[in-house]
Scaffold this active site. Sequence first.
Site, short mmCIF file in Angstrom:
data_model
loop_
_atom_site.label_atom_id
_atom_site.label_comp_id
_atom_site.label_asym_id
_atom_site.label_seq_id
_atom_site.Cartn_x
_atom_site.Cartn_y
_atom_site.Cartn_z
N PHE A 59 0.87 -1.22 0.15
CA PHE A 59 -0.06 0.00 0.09
C PHE A 59 0.97 1.26 -0.17
O PHE A 59 0.51 2.30 0.17
CB PHE A 59 -1.09 0.09 1.31
CG PHE A 59 -0.17 -0.14 2.70
CD1 PHE A 59 0.46 1.06 3.28
CD2 PHE A 59 -0.34 -1.47 3.27
CE1 PHE A 59 0.99 0.88 4.64
CE2 PHE A 59 0.40 -1.53 4.42
CZ PHE A 59 1.07 -0.56 5.09
N ARG A 87 -2.59 6.01 20.79
CA ARG A 87 -3.21 5.10 19.95
C ARG A 87 -4.60 4.29 20.42
O ARG A 87 -5.57 3.96 19.72
CB ARG A 87 -2.11 3.80 19.84
CG ARG A 87 -1.10 4.57 18.93
CD ARG A 87 0.08 3.27 19.01
NE ARG A 87 -0.05 2.37 18.14
CZ ARG A 87 0.10 2.35 16.74
NH1 ARG A 87 0.47 3.55 16.13
NH2 ARG A 87 -0.06 1.27 16.06
N THR A 93 -6.18 0.79 12.88
CA THR A 93 -5.92 1.48 11.80
C THR A 93 -6.95 1.46 10.90
O THR A 93 -7.45 2.17 10.02
CB THR A 93 -4.67 0.40 11.18
OG1 THR A 93 -3.51 0.74 12.21
CG2 THR A 93 -4.29 1.13 9.79
N ARG A 104 -10.88 7.58 15.07
CA ARG A 104 -11.16 6.79 13.63
C ARG A 104 -12.48 6.10 13.40
O ARG A 104 -12.81 6.05 12.52
CB ARG A 104 -9.93 5.55 13.37
CG ARG A 104 -8.41 5.95 13.13
CD ARG A 104 -7.72 5.25 13.26
NE ARG A 104 -6.21 5.73 12.71
CZ ARG A 104 -5.07 5.36 13.00
NH1 ARG A 104 -5.14 4.00 13.59
NH2 ARG A 104 -3.89 5.85 12.42
N ASN A 114 -7.58 7.02 7.06
CA ASN A 114 -8.04 6.88 8.46
C ASN A 114 -7.67 8.03 9.41
O ASN A 114 -7.68 7.93 10.49
CB ASN A 114 -7.22 5.38 8.87
CG ASN A 114 -5.80 5.68 8.88
OD1 ASN A 114 -5.21 6.79 8.62
ND2 ASN A 114 -5.03 4.89 9.39
N HIS A 117 -2.74 9.96 12.00
CA HIS A 117 -1.69 9.21 12.14
C HIS A 117 -1.30 9.64 13.58
O HIS A 117 -1.37 10.24 14.21
CB HIS A 117 -0.42 9.86 11.27
CG HIS A 117 0.73 9.14 11.94
ND1 HIS A 117 1.23 7.71 11.34
CD2 HIS A 117 1.92 9.73 12.58
CE1 HIS A 117 2.37 7.77 11.87
NE2 HIS A 117 3.04 8.86 12.89
N GLU A 128 9.43 11.65 13.94
CA GLU A 128 8.58 12.10 13.26
C GLU A 128 8.10 13.42 13.58
O GLU A 128 7.99 14.31 12.98
CB GLU A 128 7.21 11.40 13.49
CG GLU A 128 7.30 9.99 12.97
CD GLU A 128 6.19 8.89 13.23
OE1 GLU A 128 6.16 8.02 12.81
OE2 GLU A 128 5.28 9.37 13.93
P1 CMP Z 1 -0.71 5.56 9.91
O1 CMP Z 1 -0.82 5.40 11.27
O2 CMP Z 1 -0.53 6.95 9.21
O3 CMP Z 1 0.54 4.64 9.61
C1 CMP Z 1 0.72 3.97 8.48
C2 CMP Z 1 -0.54 4.04 7.58
O4 CMP Z 1 -0.28 3.02 6.30
C3 CMP Z 1 -1.67 3.75 8.21
O5 CMP Z 1 -1.92 4.84 9.21
C4 CMP Z 1 -2.68 3.71 7.13
O6 CMP Z 1 -3.01 5.06 6.61
C5 CMP Z 1 -1.80 2.89 6.21
N1 CMP Z 1 -2.12 1.59 5.93
C6 CMP Z 1 -1.76 0.52 6.71
N2 CMP Z 1 -2.27 -0.49 6.30
C7 CMP Z 1 -3.01 -0.20 5.01
C8 CMP Z 1 -3.61 -0.90 4.08
N3 CMP Z 1 -3.74 -2.20 4.10
N4 CMP Z 1 -3.98 -0.56 3.00
C9 CMP Z 1 -3.74 0.87 2.78
N5 CMP Z 1 -3.25 1.67 3.72
C10 CMP Z 1 -2.93 1.20 4.73
#
Ligand code: CMP
Length: 139
Positions: A59, A87, A93, A104, A114, A117, A128
């Site tokens: 992804f 979190r 996620t 979320r 989502n 972050h 970060e």
């Molecule tokens: P974030 O907490 O920003 O950290 C990594 C990001 O990758 C996560 O939130 C999602 O936005 C993205 N992500 C994780 N898994 C998937 C997935 N299976 N498909 C698309 N995006 C993903």
Amino acid sequence: MAGNKTFTMIKPEAVAAGNMGKILDMVIASGFRVVALKYTRLSHSEAGSFYEVHKERPFYGELVDYMASGPIIAAVLEKDNAVLSFRDLIGATDPAQAAEGTIRKRFAESKAKNAVHGSDSDENAAIEAAFFFSGRERF
Ligand code: CMP
């Protein structure tokens, strides 16, 4: 001992939907202090660097395109046990798996879009935060 800082972004779809105020309100009401705050936009190459840890994931391309697609809010937040506590507040996620009452669950559109972050460790929170903020931008 767990650290007291974490890093967050309010992602492009949540900003575009006008949800940044509601999300920041939930964050502050949950006991986080805002240490640093910025309204900005990642270039494609900046988004690629920020998410470099995921570059082997299927992804990654979609994630980088999306994160560069519009303005975001970046922030450093302070609270005891900040990374885990944040979190818990944002939820899983995948919004379909996120608990009731989480950010979320309320605002995310999909696993990729989502809404927010949240750093996954104290070490990544520091990296970060440094990506976006200088010392004189932290209060
Ligand atoms: P974030 O907490 O920003 O950290 C990594 C990001 O990758 C996560 O939130 C999602 O936005 C993205 N992500 C994780 N898994 C998937 C997935 N299976 N498909 C698309 N995006 C993903």
